[in-house]
Design a protein around this motif. Sequence first.
Motif, PDB file in Angstrom:
ATOM      1  N   ARG A  37       0.881  -1.337  -0.159  1.00  0.00           N
ATOM      2  CA  ARG A  37       0.160   0.138  -0.389  1.00  0.00           C
ATOM      3  C   ARG A  37       0.977   1.679   0.476  1.00  0.00           C
ATOM      4  O   ARG A  37       2.832   0.834  -0.128  1.00  0.00           O
ATOM      5  N   MET A  38      -0.016   2.478  -1.216  1.00  0.00           N
ATOM      6  CA  MET A  38       1.084   3.566  -0.429  1.00  0.00           C
ATOM      7  C   MET A  38       2.206   4.304   0.621  1.00  0.00           C
ATOM      8  O   MET A  38       3.246   3.889   0.658  1.00  0.00           O
ATOM      9  N   LYS A  39       1.222   4.424   1.941  1.00  0.00           N
ATOM     10  CA  LYS A  39       1.830   4.255   2.784  1.00  0.00           C
ATOM     11  C   LYS A  39       2.944   3.752   3.706  1.00  0.00           C
ATOM     12  O   LYS A  39       4.160   3.563   3.501  1.00  0.00           O
ATOM     13  N   GLN A  40       2.739   2.133   3.160  1.00  0.00           N
ATOM     14  CA  GLN A  40       4.402   1.301   3.294  1.00  0.00           C
ATOM     15  C   GLN A  40       4.958   1.346   2.299  1.00  0.00           C
ATOM     16  O   GLN A  40       5.948   1.206   2.963  1.00  0.00           O
ATOM     17  N   ALA A  41       4.623   1.917   1.193  1.00  0.00           N
ATOM     18  CA  ALA A  41       5.676   1.815  -0.072  1.00  0.00           C
ATOM     19  C   ALA A  41       6.687   2.705   0.362  1.00  0.00           C
ATOM     20  O   ALA A  41       7.799   3.156   0.405  1.00  0.00           O
ATOM     21  N   VAL A  42       5.958   4.303   1.642  1.00  0.00           N
ATOM     22  CA  VAL A  42       6.309   5.608   1.311  1.00  0.00           C
ATOM     23  C   VAL A  42       7.537   4.873   2.234  1.00  0.00           C
ATOM     24  O   VAL A  42       8.625   5.481   2.266  1.00  0.00           O
ATOM     25  N   GLY A  43       7.202   5.129   3.486  1.00  0.00           N
ATOM     26  CA  GLY A  43       8.421   3.969   4.443  1.00  0.00           C
ATOM     27  C   GLY A  43       8.781   3.330   4.306  1.00  0.00           C
ATOM     28  O   GLY A  43       9.953   3.533   4.580  1.00  0.00           O
ATOM     29  N   THR A  44       8.959   2.376   3.528  1.00  0.00           N
ATOM     30  CA  THR A  44       9.968   1.228   3.106  1.00  0.00           C
ATOM     31  C   THR A  44      10.764   1.436   1.967  1.00  0.00           C
ATOM     32  O   THR A  44      11.623   0.948   1.802  1.00  0.00           O
ATOM     33  N   SER A  45      10.100   2.615   1.623  1.00  0.00           N
ATOM     34  CA  SER A  45      11.374   3.937   0.803  1.00  0.00           C
ATOM     35  C   SER A  45      12.260   4.002   1.366  1.00  0.00           C
ATOM     36  O   SER A  45      13.408   3.597   0.905  1.00  0.00           O
ATOM     37  N   LEU A  46      11.838   4.441   2.479  1.00  0.00           N
ATOM     38  CA  LEU A  46      13.162   5.338   3.239  1.00  0.00           C
ATOM     39  C   LEU A  46      14.321   4.245   3.876  1.00  0.00           C
ATOM     40  O   LEU A  46      15.663   3.808   4.053  1.00  0.00           O
ATOM     41  N   LEU A  47      13.893   3.043   3.641  1.00  0.00           N
ATOM     42  CA  LEU A  47      14.544   1.779   4.198  1.00  0.00           C
ATOM     43  C   LEU A  47      15.495   1.487   3.093  1.00  0.00           C
ATOM     44  O   LEU A  47      17.159   1.403   3.363  1.00  0.00           O
ATOM     45  N   VAL A  48      15.172   0.975   1.724  1.00  0.00           N
ATOM     46  CA  VAL A  48      15.699   0.579   0.871  1.00  0.00           C
ATOM     47  C   VAL A  48      16.903   1.825   0.680  1.00  0.00           C
ATOM     48  O   VAL A  48      17.887   1.647   0.422  1.00  0.00           O
ATOM     49  N   ILE A  49      16.472   3.387   0.091  1.00  0.00           N
ATOM     50  CA  ILE A  49      17.190   4.900   0.512  1.00  0.00           C
ATOM     51  C   ILE A  49      18.232   4.489   1.276  1.00  0.00           C
ATOM     52  O   ILE A  49      19.294   4.874   1.017  1.00  0.00           O
ATOM     53  N   THR A  50      18.194   3.822   2.518  1.00  0.00           N
ATOM     54  CA  THR A  50      19.089   4.308   3.456  1.00  0.00           C
ATOM     55  C   THR A  50      20.496   2.916   2.858  1.00  0.00           C
ATOM     56  O   THR A  50      21.876   3.378   3.941  1.00  0.00           O
ATOM     57  N   VAL A  51      19.851   2.214   2.703  1.00  0.00           N
ATOM     58  CA  VAL A  51      20.018   0.873   2.389  1.00  0.00           C
ATOM     59  C   VAL A  51      21.746   1.568   1.416  1.00  0.00           C
ATOM     60  O   VAL A  51      22.963   1.471   1.457  1.00  0.00           O
ATOM     61  N   ASN A  52      21.076   1.704   0.321  1.00  0.00           N
ATOM     62  CA  ASN A  52      21.796   2.116  -0.797  1.00  0.00           C
ATOM     63  C   ASN A  52      22.276   3.195  -0.854  1.00  0.00           C
ATOM     64  O   ASN A  52      24.077   2.571  -1.301  1.00  0.00           O
ATOM     65  N   SER A  53      22.392   3.694   0.026  1.00  0.00           N
ATOM     66  CA  SER A  53      23.442   5.438   0.332  1.00  0.00           C
ATOM     67  C   SER A  53      24.214   4.534   1.071  1.00  0.00           C
ATOM     68  O   SER A  53      25.831   5.337   0.983  1.00  0.00           O
ATOM     69  N   LEU A  54      24.421   4.157   1.595  1.00  0.00           N
ATOM     70  CA  LEU A  54      25.178   4.035   3.051  1.00  0.00           C
ATOM     71  C   LEU A  54      26.072   2.675   1.934  1.00  0.00           C
ATOM     72  O   LEU A  54      27.447   2.784   1.911  1.00  0.00           O
ATOM     73  N   ALA A  55      26.045   2.546   1.353  1.00  0.00           N
ATOM     74  CA  ALA A  55      26.918   1.337   0.607  1.00  0.00           C
ATOM     75  C   ALA A  55      27.788   2.145  -0.788  1.00  0.00           C
ATOM     76  O   ALA A  55      28.268   1.705  -1.117  1.00  0.00           O
ATOM     77  N   ALA A  56      27.113   3.071  -1.435  1.00  0.00           N
ATOM     78  CA  ALA A  56      27.621   4.033  -2.348  1.00  0.00           C
ATOM     79  C   ALA A  56      28.688   4.830  -1.545  1.00  0.00           C
ATOM     80  O   ALA A  56      29.475   5.417  -2.081  1.00  0.00           O
ATOM     81  N   LEU A  57      27.927   5.216  -0.447  1.00  0.00           N
ATOM     82  CA  LEU A  57      29.008   5.783   0.245  1.00  0.00           C
ATOM     83  C   LEU A  57      30.489   5.068   0.750  1.00  0.00           C
ATOM     84  O   LEU A  57      31.276   5.627   0.345  1.00  0.00           O
ATOM     85  N   THR A  58      30.509   4.022   1.387  1.00  0.00           N
ATOM     86  CA  THR A  58      31.249   2.907   1.421  1.00  0.00           C
ATOM     87  C   THR A  58      32.358   2.937   0.405  1.00  0.00           C
ATOM     88  O   THR A  58      33.322   2.834   0.839  1.00  0.00           O
ATOM     89  N   ALA A  59      31.720   3.006  -0.310  1.00  0.00           N
ATOM     90  CA  ALA A  59      32.575   3.334  -2.031  1.00  0.00           C
ATOM     91  C   ALA A  59      32.865   4.592  -2.238  1.00  0.00           C
ATOM     92  O   ALA A  59      34.246   4.096  -2.671  1.00  0.00           O
ATOM     93  N   ARG A  60      32.557   5.384  -1.611  1.00  0.00           N
ATOM     94  CA  ARG A  60      33.605   7.034  -2.179  1.00  0.00           C
ATOM     95  C   ARG A  60      34.114   6.596  -0.562  1.00  0.00           C
ATOM     96  O   ARG A  60      34.905   8.322  -0.234  1.00  0.00           O
ATOM     97  N   ALA A  61      34.810   5.933   0.151  1.00  0.00           N
ATOM     98  CA  ALA A  61      35.321   6.079   1.171  1.00  0.00           C
ATOM     99  C   ALA A  61      37.087   6.421   1.438  1.00  0.00           C
ATOM    100  O   ALA A  61      36.977   6.362   0.445  1.00  0.00           O
ATOM    101  N   GLY A  62      37.449   7.369   1.816  1.00  0.00           N
ATOM    102  CA  GLY A  62      38.274   8.099   1.090  1.00  0.00           C
ATOM    103  C   GLY A  62      38.939   8.157  -0.157  1.00  0.00           C
ATOM    104  O   GLY A  62      40.010   9.160  -0.690  1.00  0.00           O
ATOM    105  N   ALA A  63      38.096   8.474  -0.955  1.00  0.00           N
ATOM    106  CA  ALA A  63      37.616   9.891  -2.042  1.00  0.00           C
ATOM    107  C   ALA A  63      38.540  11.083  -1.813  1.00  0.00           C
ATOM    108  O   ALA A  63      38.018  11.546  -1.067  1.00  0.00           O
TER     109      ALA A  63
END
Length: 249
Positions: free
Chosen positions: A165-191
């Motif tokens: 449902r839409m409310k679930q999708a909005v809340g769950t998308s934040l979990l996806v965004i947090t994980v993906n952003s953290l993975a991308a940030l890890t790749a740029r560590a020390g750049a």
Amino acid sequence: MSALILALVAGGVVGLALGALGGGGSVLAVPALIYLLGFSPAAATTASLIIVTATSATALYAHAWDGNVVWKTGALFAAAGVVPAFLAGAAAEHLPAAVLTAAFAVIAALAAVRMLRPSHAEPPERIRPATAAGAGAGLGAVTGFLGVGGGFLAVPALVGALGLRMKQAVGTSLLVITVNSLAALTARAGADGDLRWEVIAPFTGAAILGAWDGKRLAAKITGASLQRIFAFVLLGVAALMLADVIVRS
């Protein structure tokens, strides 16, 4: 106007959108860092990942408190995007500034169009794992490459491919965004790059506070009205960024 004031204002707007819509607001972070605060495109995308990770995690907590996060589904969706986010995050450091700026402008325009034409799709009768995995991988790549959360892509995918449902999708998308952003940030560590923590810290703090206000705002104003406002802002940002690339080329 001082860099501190600009960072606080821009951060508040980004957090407001992210908390209210579950996505879209983070797209404003990169142009704000470039054009208002003087970051290079590469440094801006890295700084944006820091801001998006912290803000999304905060907004995730707020939505989880209300029971609007489907943890298992979100974790599986996010897992598909971790490797693409990491690889794209590492590759983005080596691309010309004009390429990053133009690509970001296109994504901002697509986000605006997506927000102006919200999905009314019914949940699927049968969830397709391949479709969900492909959407998760694509979202991870966009996050790593451009430093955006990609909630404008995640929310319709979670509704259409996974039947939330839409409310679930909005809340769950934040979990996806947090994980993906953290993975991308890890790749740029020390750049290399001037991240200017004296700007990033207040920007992030204002975004976190804005995310809480955004969640409350979403309860008072219809989602469609909020989406239209931010969509027109994003269209203007995309046009300015494309014009900047043309002028500089």
